[in-house]
Design a protein around this motif. Structure first.
Motif, PDB file in Angstrom:
ATOM      1  N   GLU A 353       0.820  -1.231   0.000  1.00 56.96           N
ATOM      2  CA  GLU A 353       0.000   0.000   0.000  1.00 56.96           C
ATOM      3  C   GLU A 353       0.847   1.273   0.000  1.00 56.96           C
ATOM      4  O   GLU A 353       0.307   2.353  -0.086  1.00 56.96           O
ATOM      5  N   VAL A 354       2.200   1.148   0.135  1.00 60.98           N
ATOM      6  CA  VAL A 354       2.969   2.398   0.262  1.00 60.98           C
ATOM      7  C   VAL A 354       2.798   3.252  -0.989  1.00 60.98           C
ATOM      8  O   VAL A 354       2.645   4.451  -0.920  1.00 60.98           O
ATOM      9  N   GLU A 355       2.762   2.573  -2.183  1.00 55.76           N
ATOM     10  CA  GLU A 355       2.646   3.369  -3.431  1.00 55.76           C
ATOM     11  C   GLU A 355       1.368   4.203  -3.352  1.00 55.76           C
ATOM     12  O   GLU A 355       1.340   5.352  -3.730  1.00 55.76           O
ATOM     13  N   GLU A 356       0.258   3.599  -2.888  1.00 55.80           N
ATOM     14  CA  GLU A 356      -1.007   4.360  -2.896  1.00 55.80           C
ATOM     15  C   GLU A 356      -0.942   5.543  -1.931  1.00 55.80           C
ATOM     16  O   GLU A 356      -1.633   6.535  -2.103  1.00 55.80           O
ATOM     17  N   MET A 357      -0.101   5.412  -0.863  1.00 52.64           N
ATOM     18  CA  MET A 357      -0.113   6.490   0.127  1.00 52.64           C
ATOM     19  C   MET A 357       0.478   7.754  -0.469  1.00 52.64           C
ATOM     20  O   MET A 357       1.470   7.701  -1.202  1.00 52.64           O
ATOM     21  N   ILE A 358      -0.119   8.885  -0.140  1.00 50.90           N
ATOM     22  CA  ILE A 358       0.443  10.170  -0.548  1.00 50.90           C
ATOM     23  C   ILE A 358       1.805  10.325   0.160  1.00 50.90           C
ATOM     24  O   ILE A 358       1.969   9.825   1.286  1.00 50.90           O
ATOM     25  N   PRO A 359       2.809  10.932  -0.467  1.00 51.27           N
ATOM     26  CA  PRO A 359       4.067  11.161   0.251  1.00 51.27           C
ATOM     27  C   PRO A 359       3.788  12.052   1.469  1.00 51.27           C
ATOM     28  O   PRO A 359       2.762  12.743   1.510  1.00 51.27           O
ATOM     29  N   HIS A 360       4.692  11.982   2.460  1.00 44.09           N
ATOM     30  CA  HIS A 360       4.509  12.923   3.584  1.00 44.09           C
ATOM     31  C   HIS A 360       4.934  14.322   3.120  1.00 44.09           C
ATOM     32  O   HIS A 360       5.707  14.445   2.155  1.00 44.09           O
ATOM     33  N   HIS A 361       4.453  15.369   3.773  1.00 44.51           N
ATOM     34  CA  HIS A 361       4.823  16.720   3.340  1.00 44.51           C
ATOM     35  C   HIS A 361       6.276  17.007   3.723  1.00 44.51           C
ATOM     36  O   HIS A 361       6.800  16.418   4.666  1.00 44.51           O
ATOM     37  N   ARG A 362       6.920  17.845   2.936  1.00 43.60           N
ATOM     38  CA  ARG A 362       8.355  18.123   3.153  1.00 43.60           C
ATOM     39  C   ARG A 362       8.541  19.519   3.771  1.00 43.60           C
ATOM     40  O   ARG A 362       8.579  20.509   3.072  1.00 43.60           O
ATOM     41  N   THR A 363       8.637  19.566   5.081  1.00 49.51           N
ATOM     42  CA  THR A 363       9.036  20.798   5.763  1.00 49.51           C
ATOM     43  C   THR A 363      10.297  20.483   6.545  1.00 49.51           C
ATOM     44  O   THR A 363      10.318  19.497   7.298  1.00 49.51           O
ATOM     45  N   ARG A 364      11.343  21.252   6.332  1.00 45.78           N
ATOM     46  CA  ARG A 364      12.595  20.993   7.051  1.00 45.78           C
ATOM     47  C   ARG A 364      12.628  21.899   8.274  1.00 45.78           C
ATOM     48  O   ARG A 364      12.620  23.118   8.127  1.00 45.78           O
ATOM     49  N   SER A 365      12.590  21.334   9.459  1.00 40.92           N
ATOM     50  CA  SER A 365      12.677  22.181  10.662  1.00 40.92           C
ATOM     51  C   SER A 365      13.098  21.321  11.847  1.00 40.92           C
ATOM     52  O   SER A 365      13.075  20.085  11.779  1.00 40.92           O
ATOM     53  N   ILE A 366      13.408  22.002  12.937  1.00 37.16           N
ATOM     54  CA  ILE A 366      13.822  21.238  14.138  1.00 37.16           C
ATOM     55  C   ILE A 366      12.608  20.871  14.977  1.00 37.16           C
ATOM     56  O   ILE A 366      12.738  20.258  16.034  1.00 37.16           O
ATOM     57  N   TRP A 367      11.392  21.251  14.464  1.00 38.58           N
ATOM     58  CA  TRP A 367      10.227  21.069  15.358  1.00 38.58           C
ATOM     59  C   TRP A 367       9.678  19.664  15.309  1.00 38.58           C
ATOM     60  O   TRP A 367       9.074  19.184  16.262  1.00 38.58           O
ATOM     61  N   TYR A 368       9.873  18.963  14.140  1.00 41.70           N
ATOM     62  CA  TYR A 368       9.319  17.582  14.055  1.00 41.70           C
ATOM     63  C   TYR A 368       9.982  16.813  12.928  1.00 41.70           C
ATOM     64  O   TYR A 368      10.564  17.405  12.044  1.00 41.70           O
TER      65      TYR A 368
END
Ligand SMILES: Nc1nc2c(c(CN[C@H]3C=C[C@H](O)[C@@H]3O)cn2[C@@H]2O[C@H](COP(=O)(O)O)[C@@H](O)[C@H]2O)c(=O)[nH]1
Length: 368
Positions: A353-368
């Motif tokens: 199912e990984v292909e069907e999953m939307i990619p995670h959003h790309r924010t670069r930060s130290i918060w998460y």
């Protein structure tokens, strides 16, 4: 005058005009995170939650949590998590959640930062846990705050060795991680007698109090933003630190909190992806397109705040739905969140199912 001071100034004026006295110091601490998340949700136009799918997801999540007997004990069952119920585990968890951010890579699975430990190749969050375990095995006191503050002993060279990778890519935000260690080491030495257990004891068994204490004293835990001109708090790593303590100590000793259910979901980049794949959360076409094209969304952008705030609110709705199914369910936002993170990693590992999953959003930060 800082934003905080303005907020306090306005509050004091409001209190006086309404004839209210000063805030009651004995009132139980609140983090305002869930309130802020609800505010974001009600004022979001680019991220939406779906009630039908949320109801279905709640029932399925609850069913699977019961089948797996998913609870605080699951935390210690993870192979890399520390098992001892002592101060070493407190220090380990603090170090882990001080650095528990931004593992995602632009490189391929083969080229991304990876750590080889106990005959396995670890990436993502688990690569951090492996780094800490490996350093301790190599007699580097990486979980000791006084070590972090000592620039001779804990030199950049030593830390490069601690965070060494199996690949050519170093851990993302290495310099920012070094700064977090230095800041935390200094503050714990100066204000908490060099002891993380003193810091925990200062919160007097309040989860919300400990979260607020971390946000107040450590800039590297102050995970906040401004949405529609209003200050909003996420405090993801401060919250997951309390949650990891609670789970690791099974609600006893250093993990004993009288208000643990005030902790919300941890606004990271993995669980929102799961909520989308469960149909609970959806994005407006321009945002979905940006996420699918793996384009960066800057930290603090309205889209990012909507993803984070709506995710926190979504888990709250799932929690309420589960309690409607069973008012005695031993379920809170922490366990639902942990379960969804582990489920995401299971799916990734099985490759299904990984292909069907939307990619995670790309924010670069130290918060998460
Ligand atoms: N919301 C939420 N976010 C979590 C976790 C965890 C791990 N928690 C362990 C403790 C108990 C649980 O059972 C887990 O075994 C890491 N993260 C975040 O995910 C991202 C890493 O993702 P990836 O690169 O794929 O490993 C990064 O932002 C990291 O901060 C969680 O539980 N909840």
């Amino acid at each position: 005058m800082s934003d905080d001071e303005v907020d306090h100034e306005l509050l004091d004026l409001l209190r006086k005009s309404l004839g209210l006295g000063p805030p009651d110091p004995s009132a139980p601490p609140e983090t305002k995170i869930l309130e802020n998340a609800e505010y974001i949700y009600h004022n979001s136009i680019d991220v939406a939650l779906d009630m039908r799918y949320s109801k279905l997801a709640a029932a399925e999540i609850f069913k699977q949590m019961q089948e797996r007997d998913y609870g605080t004990k699951t935390w210690s069952e993870h192979p890399l998590h520390p098992k001892s119920k002592d101060e070493n585990t407190v220090n380990f968890i603090f170090t882990m959640d001080l650095l528990n951010f931004s593992f995602w890579s632009e490189k391929s699975e083969a080229e991304r930062f990876a750590v080889s430990y106990k005959d396995q190749r670890w990436t993502g969050y688990w690569s951090l846990v492996a780094v800490l375990q490996r350093a301790l095995d190599e007699d580097i006191p990486i979980t000791t705050p006084s070590f972090w503050a000592n620039e001779e002993e804990c030199s950049e060279e030593v830390l490069k060795k601690v965070f060494r990778s199996e690949t050519d890519e170093e851990i993302p935000l290495f310099q920012e991680r070094l700064k977090c260690l230095r800041e935390a080491g200094q503050i714990i030495e100066e204000e908490f007698d060099s002891s993380i257990t003193v810091l925990i004891e200062d919160a007097k068994n309040s989860a919300a109090g400990l979260v607020n204490l971390l946000a107040e004293r450590f800039t590297c835990f102050r995970d906040e933003g401004r949405y529609d001109g209003k200050k909003v708090r996420f405090l993801k790593r401060a919250q997951i630190f309390v949650a990891d303590l609670w789970a690791a100590f099974d609600g006893e000793g250093y993990g004993s909190f009288n208000d643990i259910d005030k902790i919300t979901m941890f606004a990271d980049y993995r669980v929102p992806q799961m909520l989308h794949s469960l149909g609970c959360m959806s994005f407006c076409p321009p945002l979905e397109g940006k996420i699918r094209r793996l384009e960066p969304i800057e930290s603090g952008h309205s889209w990012e705040l909507q993803i984070r705030g709506c995710s926190i609110w979504c888990i709250e709705l799932l929690r309420r739905e589960i309690l409607k199914l069973d008012p005695d369910a031993k379920v809170n936002a922490i366990l639902i969140d942990f379960f969804l993170y582990d489920l995401a990693k299971e799916r990734e590992k099985n490759g299904d199912e990984v292909e069907e999953m939307i990619p995670h959003h790309r924010t670069r930060s130290i918060w998460y």
